[in-house]
Design a protein around this motif. Structure first.
Motif, PDB file in Angstrom:
ATOM      1  N   SER A 148       0.842  -1.198   0.000  1.00 12.41           N
ATOM      2  CA  SER A 148       0.000   0.000   0.000  1.00 12.41           C
ATOM      3  C   SER A 148       0.871   1.240   0.000  1.00 12.41           C
ATOM      4  O   SER A 148       2.011   1.213   0.484  1.00 12.41           O
ATOM      5  CB  SER A 148      -0.888   0.005   1.253  1.00 12.41           C
ATOM      6  N   GLN A 149       0.325   2.327  -0.513  1.00  8.09           N
ATOM      7  CA  GLN A 149       1.013   3.606  -0.335  1.00  8.09           C
ATOM      8  C   GLN A 149       1.217   3.901   1.144  1.00  8.09           C
ATOM      9  O   GLN A 149       2.156   4.611   1.530  1.00  8.09           O
ATOM     10  CB  GLN A 149       0.201   4.730  -0.981  1.00  8.09           C
ATOM     11  N   LYS A 165       1.872  -2.687   6.909  1.00  5.61           N
ATOM     12  CA  LYS A 165       2.408  -2.546   5.558  1.00  5.61           C
ATOM     13  C   LYS A 165       3.869  -2.082   5.570  1.00  5.61           C
ATOM     14  O   LYS A 165       4.656  -2.477   4.697  1.00  5.61           O
ATOM     15  CB  LYS A 165       1.533  -1.592   4.746  1.00  5.61           C
ATOM     16  N   CYS A 190       2.488  -0.934  -4.460  1.00  2.00           N
ATOM     17  CA  CYS A 190       1.878  -0.066  -3.441  1.00  2.00           C
ATOM     18  C   CYS A 190       0.808   0.817  -4.076  1.00  2.00           C
ATOM     19  O   CYS A 190       1.106   1.908  -4.575  1.00  2.00           O
ATOM     20  CB  CYS A 190       2.962   0.789  -2.778  1.00  2.00           C
ATOM     21  N   THR A 192      -2.600   3.243  -4.411  1.00  2.00           N
ATOM     22  CA  THR A 192      -3.397   4.221  -3.697  1.00  2.00           C
ATOM     23  C   THR A 192      -4.771   3.607  -3.423  1.00  2.00           C
ATOM     24  O   THR A 192      -4.964   2.393  -3.549  1.00  2.00           O
ATOM     25  CB  THR A 192      -3.531   5.528  -4.504  1.00  2.00           C
ATOM     26  N   ASP A 250       0.267   5.004  -7.145  1.00  2.00           N
ATOM     27  CA  ASP A 250      -0.463   5.823  -6.175  1.00  2.00           C
ATOM     28  C   ASP A 250      -0.919   7.181  -6.702  1.00  2.00           C
ATOM     29  O   ASP A 250      -1.340   8.034  -5.937  1.00  2.00           O
ATOM     30  CB  ASP A 250       0.385   6.021  -4.916  1.00  2.00           C
TER      31      ASP A 250
END
Length: 256
Positions: A148-149, A165, A190, A192, A250
């Motif tokens: 993930s961001q 994360k 990663c 958004t 993202d």
């Protein structure tokens, strides 16, 4: 004298075996479709067997190859048995994940344990088990986490999720170092905020949607299709020199 032109590496996965967790919906489903379309035989993993069977049938209609494995990957004994009983996987995409958002002052031990059990512990041992099979067979491979961001920034009400994360990014780097000489690559994607069934309630909240849109520089929220090229890139020979890193999809969120 003729110029010797370089050859673009192949994005095809013909003959490869891939495993995708969280494949019953959303990002995991999209990743499974991308890999199958590129020629891989994809093992679809999730707890919801009906959805997996529907996806497998839809892939077969396209002439693409898959099989179904109904499994809770937090059951490490069952996970171990399944991986040990199968031929080594060339590609793994771990898209199974859990979020329980709340202010840090309201986090319960149960919430913390549930998030870390799936996002970190199960993810870690999935990669360990697959890598051991690859090492034993002296095969190369690509292991990909849908991170993930929030593995790179913080967010309101997301302390536990962010922590999990960030942990994934940490073991990704360490595993990439350990297994690099064997040709096993380990990376993360990663994203958004992506529109899925799980994020529908977030997007339905005007304040939350405004907060999200204010951070995405491309001025739109993400779709699952935005991740399909990224997973294909990391799974294929096109990324043969890429390991121990994160591919941020993202919309510019973390560029600040």
């Amino acid at each position: 004298m003729m110029i010797s032109l370089p050859q673009t590496p192949s994005f095809k996965l013909t003959g490869k075996r891939a495993l995708v967790t969280g494949a019953s919906s959303g990002i995991g489903l999209a990743c499974a479709v991308a890999l199958a379309e590129a020629g891989a035989h994809v093992t679809l993993v999730a707890r919801r067997g009906d959805q997996l069977s529907e996806l497998s049938a839809a892939l077969l209609d396209k002439g693409w190859l898959s099989d179904v494995l109904v499994l809770d990957i937090t059951d490490l004994s069952a996970l171990d048995a399944e991986i040990a009983s199968r031929a080594p996987y060339d590609v793994v995409v771990n898209s199974a994940g859990l979020a329980r958002h709340s202010p840090a002052t309201d986090t319960t031990a149960d919430d913390f344990d549930a998030v870390f059990s799936l996002n970190v512990k199960a993810a870690y041992f999935l990669f360990q088990l697959v890598a051991k099979r690859l090492l034993s067979a002296k095969k190369r491979g690509s292991l990909i986490s849908i991170s993930s961001q929030m593995a790179h920034v913080g967010g309101l009400d997301r302390a536990v999720y962010c922590a999990s994360k960030h942990a994934v990014e940490g073991f990704t780097k360490a595993m990439a170092i350990e297994w690099g000489k064997a040709g096993i690559r380990v990376n993360t994607i990663c994203p958004t905020f992506i529109k899925t069934e799980l994020t529908a309630s977030t997007f339905d909240d005007p304040d939350k949607r405004a907060w999200i849109e204010s951070h995405i520089k491309l001025d739109r929220v993400g779709e699952v299709e935005d991740l399909m090229g990224a997973v294909l890139y990391l799974a294929s020979d096109a990324s043969n020199m890429v390991t121990g890193t994160s591919l941020k999809v993202d919309g510019g969120w973390t560029a600040e």
